[in-house]
Design an enzyme around this catalytic site. Structure first.
Site, mmCIF file in Angstrom:
data_model
loop_
_atom_site.group_PDB
_atom_site.id
_atom_site.type_symbol
_atom_site.label_atom_id
_atom_site.label_comp_id
_atom_site.label_asym_id
_atom_site.label_seq_id
_atom_site.Cartn_x
_atom_site.Cartn_y
_atom_site.Cartn_z
ATOM 1 N N HIS A 181 6.932 5.399 -1.432
ATOM 2 C CA HIS A 181 6.486 4.045 -1.750
ATOM 3 C C HIS A 181 7.358 3.007 -1.056
ATOM 4 C CE1 HIS A 181 4.119 6.084 -4.736
ATOM 5 N NE2 HIS A 181 3.629 4.956 -5.228
ATOM 6 N N HIS A 222 11.578 8.076 -9.436
ATOM 7 C CA HIS A 222 12.560 8.527 -8.444
ATOM 8 C C HIS A 222 13.951 8.289 -8.989
ATOM 9 C CE1 HIS A 222 10.395 9.552 -4.710
ATOM 10 N NE2 HIS A 222 9.501 8.651 -5.077
ATOM 11 N N ASP A 226 17.043 8.053 -4.146
ATOM 12 C CA ASP A 226 15.813 8.065 -3.359
ATOM 13 C C ASP A 226 15.474 6.674 -2.833
ATOM 14 O OD1 ASP A 226 15.784 10.657 -4.292
ATOM 15 O OD2 ASP A 226 14.349 10.235 -5.879
#
Length: 289
Positions: A181, A222, A226
């Site tokens: 994302h 996450h 990350d």
């Protein structure tokens, strides 16, 4: 009023036709890059699906972001997805704005060639990273006891190649470092930072990227690592690739050579050339092309 609306509609239609002709010509020259980038999106999804077979749920790792940010809860996980979808759709609409609006700083095909190059490079590094070490997923469907935490071994090759979009993408496990994302979000924000014209939207884009980072961690989709790795990796990838890729032609300085000239433009150009000849000035042969 109806005459004015009809005139503006005619201008808009002519603009759309001219832009379509230009973009089709650019697509004919760059279709391999566009197709390659789109194919790699499937490969990236396939890799994320594959690592889910290797995922083993376990205790959630100690994470500073989890200590600092309160957990939103499974019922509020849609907030980050809604914000990301808004960013994605807004960027897509912006890349097609020359078809409608008069401001023509970018070419849609050329912008997407660059965007796909940035995405492919970042996603390639991401695939290498999350296959190197599989971490226990912090997301709710990746925890011990969830039916989706482990995927049963595939019974056929077709099952492996079937990504199960979109559920297979949104409910994946194991593809953690680093956040996909954030790859898309940062690539979009950096692209608009360079080619966008509205300063307030640029500032808003960076603010949204920060807010989305916090929401991803708060949603436990996450780990903090990350998101952090995505921030410096994507910025470095864009920084170095941007220097290697050919620069986009700037359309703000006047009519582009890629756009077909209207009759008005042709008459203006002819008068300019005649004026040069009458004053004894030579005409650049390139101007006659």
């Amino acid at each position: 009023m109806s005459l004015y609306i009809g005139r503006e509609a005619s201008k808009l239609w002519k603009r759309i036709c001219a832009e379509t002709t230009t973009e089709i010509n650019l697509l004919a020259d760059n279709w391999k890059y566009i197709l390659g980038g789109l194919i790699f999106q499937y490969i990236h999804g396939l890799a994320a699906r594959g690592v889910h077979y290797l995922h083993r749920p376990g205790p959630i790792l100690q994470d500073v972001g989890f200590f600092l940010l309160p957990e939103l809860g499974q019922d509020k996980a849609y907030i980050s997805e809604t914000l990301f979808t808004t960013v994605f759709l807004s960027f897509v609409v912006w890349t097609f704005h020359p078809f409608i609006l008069k401001s023509k700083k970018i070419y849609t095909v050329l912008v997407w060639c660059r965007v796909l190059a940035f995405l492919v490079a970042s996603q390639f590094l991401r695939i290498i990273t999350f296959y190197s070490t599989q971490l226990p997923g912090p997301n709710y469907h990746c925890r011990e006891g969830s039916k989706l935490a482990r995927l049963p071994h595939p019974q056929s090759l077709f099952e492996v190649l079937l990504i199960n979009f979109p559920r297979g993408i949104t409910h994946g496990c194991g593809d953690l470092i680093f956040s996909s994302h954030m790859i898309f979000t940062l690539v979009f924000v950096l692209t608009y930072q360079k080619y966008g014209t509205k300063r307030c939207i640029k500032q808003l884009g960076w603010l949204i990227a920060v807010v989305l980072s916090l929401l991803i961690i708060a949603s436990r989709k996450h780990y903090t690592v990350d998101v952090v790795v995505a921030w410096y990796t994507v910025n470095l990838v864009v920084f170095f690739l941007d220097k290697k890729l050919p620069e986009l032609p700037d359309r703000t300085g006047g009519a582009s050579l890629l756009l077909p000239l209207s009759n008005k433009d042709k008459d203006s150009k002819t008068r300019e050339e005649n004026h040069k000849l009458l004053n004894g000035n030579s005409v650049d042969p390139a101007d006659w092309v």
